[in-house]
Write an enzyme that holds these catalytic residues in place. Structure first.
Site, PDB file in Angstrom:
ATOM      1  N   GLY A  13       0.712  -1.231  -0.076  1.00  0.00           N
ATOM      2  CA  GLY A  13       0.118  -0.032   0.026  1.00  0.00           C
ATOM      3  C   GLY A  13       0.776   1.190  -0.051  1.00  0.00           C
ATOM      4  N   SER A 143      -4.652  -0.854  14.116  1.00  0.00           N
ATOM      5  CA  SER A 143      -5.572   0.523  14.463  1.00  0.00           C
ATOM      6  C   SER A 143      -5.958   0.527  15.970  1.00  0.00           C
ATOM      7  CB  SER A 143      -6.770   0.339  13.282  1.00  0.00           C
ATOM      8  OG  SER A 143      -7.743   1.271  13.879  1.00  0.00           O
ATOM      9  N   TYR A 156     -13.680  -4.274  10.030  1.00  0.00           N
ATOM     10  CA  TYR A 156     -12.396  -3.637  10.068  1.00  0.00           C
ATOM     11  C   TYR A 156     -11.694  -3.908  11.591  1.00  0.00           C
ATOM     12  CZ  TYR A 156      -9.245   0.362   9.742  1.00  0.00           C
ATOM     13  OH  TYR A 156      -7.729   1.014   9.648  1.00  0.00           O
ATOM     14  N   ALA A 158     -12.550  -6.178  13.600  1.00  0.00           N
ATOM     15  CA  ALA A 158     -11.981  -7.495  13.647  1.00  0.00           C
ATOM     16  C   ALA A 158     -10.662  -7.809  12.953  1.00  0.00           C
ATOM     17  CB  ALA A 158     -13.128  -8.526  13.161  1.00  0.00           C
ATOM     18  N   LYS A 160      -8.365  -5.783  12.411  1.00  0.00           N
ATOM     19  CA  LYS A 160      -7.172  -5.097  12.769  1.00  0.00           C
ATOM     20  C   LYS A 160      -6.840  -5.916  14.346  1.00  0.00           C
ATOM     21  CE  LYS A 160      -6.294  -2.206   9.707  1.00  0.00           C
ATOM     22  NZ  LYS A 160      -4.954  -2.120   8.991  1.00  0.00           N
TER      23      LYS A 160
END
Ligand code: NAP
Length: 246
Positions: A13, A143, A156, A158, A160
């Site tokens: 990314g 996060s 999200y 779960a 992270k």
């Protein structure tokens, strides 16, 4: 095969946000850097140019981290062009926010596939060479949602939280081979991912942050750079959130 003596970093990314800032920071720190991206060759070309101007080697590769074959090819190609990977940073990530009762199965699965499976695919692909050399550094971007949970982000959060468990287990498994694995848990960072927040949500978020501002991606990249050099830190989850959750 490369004959450079510089360290080699792989960042997923790397075209935008935290990944992009990390690519540039590690290049400034003197690494040759490979990065992957999902869909934006123009942004990749910009980052490649910026890195090359810093006098290190750079390799950009389009690869969907949710696809294990694509990640294996990314790692093989990076090793062929730049040499064995010393540091891997998994920053590629997506959100598909929705209240649980409205959540489409596809949005659940896609977030888990990119964020959690993607982290697994990268670590699975780089760790063997690191074990052989008895040295390596893995940094996975989690996060605060993975530590504390965010409403409308069950998928999200779960993914992270999964990254945190994965990283701690990996640290225990590979520490004796000289490999360190750490996670970073950012709060609200000024990137495309948070650009879609409404003014109201953004103001609310800032009111909840003791330092009263969102974070810059470069500040997360500083933490990555710290972890690369932190020879006695492993299995850690470093939070960078302006005091959002204390
Ligand atoms: P961003 O600005 O949206 O950038 C996402 C990057 O990931 C882009 O380079 C994108 O490539 C790439 N990407 C997306 N899906 C991919 C896939 N399937 N395969 C390969 N690359 C993919 O994101 P960000 O805000 O920098 O977030 C980076 C990481 O930090 C994520 O893991 C995110 O969950 C985490 N994080 C962010 C925040 C925040 O507030 N921003 C807070 C906590 C944690 P293209 O450019 O080609 O699309």
């Amino acid at each position: 095969m490369s004959d450079s003596t510089r360290k080699v970093a792989l960042v997923t990314g790397g075209t935008r946000g935290i990944g992009r800032a990390t690519v540039l920071r590690l290049a400034r720190d003197g690494h040759d850097v490979a990065f992957c991206y999902a869909s934006r060759p123009d942004s990749a070309a910009e980052v490649e140019k910026e890195v090359a101007e810093l006098g290190v080697r750079v390799y950009a590769h389009r690869a969907d981290v949710s696809d294990p074959d694509a990640v294996r090819a990314l790692v093989a190609e990076t090793e062929e062009r730049l040499g064995v990977i010393d540091t891997a940073v998994t920053s590629a990530g997506i959100v598909r926010d929705q209240a649980l009762l409205m959540m489409a199965d596809e949005d659940w699965q896609q977030v888990l596939r990119v964020n959690l499976d993607g982290t697994y695919h990268v670590c699975r692909s780089v760790v063997f060479e690191m074990m052989k050399r008895k040295s390596g550094c893995v940094i996975n971007i989690s996060s605060v949602a993975g530590v504390y949970g965010h409403a409308t982000q069950t998928n999200y959060s779960a993914s992270k939280a999964g990254i945190i468990g994965f990283t701690k287990a990996l640290a225990k498994e590979v520490g004796r081979y000289g490999i360190r694995a750490n996670a970073i848990a950012p709060g609200f960072i000024e990137t495309d991912m948070t650009a879609g927040l409404s003014d109201k949500v953004r103001e609310q978020a800032i009111r909840g942050i003791p330092l009263r501002r969102l974070d810059r991606p470069e500040e997360v990249a500083d933490m990555v750079s710290y972890l690369v050099g932190a020879e006695y830190v492993t299995g850690a989850v470093l939070q960078i959130d302006g005091g959002l959750v204390v």
